[in-house]
Design an enzyme around this catalytic site. Structure first.
Site, PDB file in Angstrom:
ATOM      1  CB  SER A  92      -2.733  18.595 -30.731  1.00 10.42           C
ATOM      2  OG  SER A  92      -3.925  17.862 -29.820  1.00 10.42           O
TER       3      SER A  92
HETATM    4  N1  SAH Z   1      -6.583  21.522 -28.003  1.00 10.15           N
HETATM    5  C1  SAH Z   1      -5.160  21.940 -27.808  1.00 10.15           C
HETATM    6  C2  SAH Z   1      -5.004  20.637 -26.670  1.00 10.15           C
HETATM    7  C3  SAH Z   1      -5.116  20.532 -25.619  1.00 10.15           C
HETATM    8  S1  SAH Z   1      -4.125  20.238 -24.020  1.00 10.15           S
HETATM    9  C4  SAH Z   1      -4.207  23.073 -28.645  1.00 10.15           C
HETATM   10  O1  SAH Z   1      -5.342  23.527 -29.423  1.00 10.15           O
HETATM   11  O2  SAH Z   1      -3.530  23.818 -27.825  1.00 10.15           O
HETATM   12  C5  SAH Z   1      -5.136  19.939 -22.425  1.00 10.15           C
HETATM   13  C6  SAH Z   1      -5.789  20.950 -22.541  1.00 10.15           C
HETATM   14  O3  SAH Z   1      -7.160  20.183 -21.773  1.00 10.15           O
HETATM   15  C7  SAH Z   1      -4.880  21.126 -20.588  1.00 10.15           C
HETATM   16  O4  SAH Z   1      -4.644  22.671 -21.460  1.00 10.15           O
HETATM   17  C8  SAH Z   1      -5.890  20.783 -19.625  1.00 10.15           C
HETATM   18  O5  SAH Z   1      -4.997  21.501 -19.297  1.00 10.15           O
HETATM   19  C9  SAH Z   1      -7.052  21.038 -20.195  1.00 10.15           C
HETATM   20  N2  SAH Z   1      -7.974  20.267 -19.428  1.00 10.15           N
HETATM   21  C10 SAH Z   1      -7.901  19.522 -19.294  1.00 10.15           C
HETATM   22  N3  SAH Z   1      -8.990  18.424 -18.144  1.00 10.15           N
HETATM   23  C11 SAH Z   1     -10.182  19.444 -19.228  1.00 10.15           C
HETATM   24  C12 SAH Z   1     -10.943  19.600 -18.325  1.00 10.15           C
HETATM   25  N4  SAH Z   1     -12.094  18.890 -17.448  1.00 10.15           N
HETATM   26  N5  SAH Z   1     -12.103  20.856 -18.416  1.00 10.15           N
HETATM   27  C13 SAH Z   1     -11.265  22.349 -19.554  1.00 10.15           C
HETATM   28  N6  SAH Z   1     -10.323  21.279 -19.997  1.00 10.15           N
HETATM   29  C14 SAH Z   1     -10.149  20.334 -19.303  1.00 10.15           C
END
Ligand code: SAH
Length: 216
Positions: free
Chosen positions: A64
């Site tokens: 993000s």
């Molecule tokens: N917080 C992260 C950014 C997250 S991007 C950072 O600091 O870099 C969103 C992430 O959520 C992705 O890696 C995606 O694979 C994951 N995601 C999507 N659906 C999910 C679920 N149901 N459970 C766990 N992770 C999930």
């Protein structure tokens, strides 16, 4: 976490992107000056790590924008010792910020390769206090519940029920809620059996895929 050659860029990032937009909590600003964000992006993007934007981390996922991390962290209002659940580990950067605030962080990631990346990044950055779990975070993580703070870092059509029930009394939940393409950042507070909801403007996150999220 030792001083490094990018600390000047982090100071500028915090001043011009985060504090300038209204994030005030001094502890949040301090940890964002400290955690080496460039260790959480792929080598190709290391030069761009302190830019005012999200960046690709592979597997179609993103780290993000720094301001959004700062805003969500401030809204979560974490104290040392709090148990915190993050859904969507991604690069591990947001989890690192929460851990450096003294929280015990459990972060769930549905893609095993991405979870591995988060673990590597956290280790490289010398962050302790984060447990990375592979699974569907829309179910929460009952073994660690209840949580003082829960953060969803992927866009969700609504707040998954299991997460609401795993939120502690007095706890805060922050999430981007909306369509697959655009969401609104919301905060829920659980107090005396009631939930209060506040909103904090438009955001764009990759979709939350899972049983209580969007269809994979
Ligand atoms: N917080 C992260 C950014 C997250 S991007 C950072 O600091 O870099 C969103 C992430 O959520 C992705 O890696 C995606 O694979 C994951 N995601 C999507 N659906 C999910 C679920 N149901 N459970 C766990 N992770 C999930």
């Amino acid at each position: 976490m030792p001083e490094d050659s990018r600390s000047g860029e982090r100071t500028a990032m915090v001043e011009t992107q985060i504090a300038a937009r209204g994030v005030r909590n001094p502890r949040v600003l301090e940890v964002m000056r400290k955690v080496p964000r460039h260790l959480f992006v792929p080598p190709l993007y290391q030069g761009a790590a302190y830019r005012d934007s999200p960046l690709p981390i592979g597997h179609g996922q993103t780290i993000s924008q720094p301001y959004i991390v700062g805003l969500m962290t401030e809204l979560l209002d974490v104290s040392p010792g709090d148990r915190v659940l993050e859904v969507g580990a991604g690069s591990g950067y947001q989890a690192a910020i929460l851990a450096e605030l003294g929280a015990h962080v459990i972060t769930i990631e549905r893609l095993p390769e991405v979870a591995g990346l988060a673990r590597e990044n956290l280790q490289r950055a010398g962050v302790v206090g984060v447990q990375v779990i592979v699974g569907d975070g829309t179910e929460g993580y009952p073994p660690g519940a209840p949580y003082k703070a829960i953060l969803i870092t992927a866009g969700t059509p609504e707040i998954p029920d299991p997460l609401l029930s795993q939120l502690d009394e007095g706890g805060r939940l922050v999430a981007p809620v909306g369509s697959r393409d655009i969401q609104e950042l919301i905060r829920l507070e659980k107090s005396g059996g009631h939930i209060t909801r506040s909103t904090f403007g438009g955001v764009v996150f990759v979709p939350l895929l899972g049983r209580h999220g969007w269809e994979a």
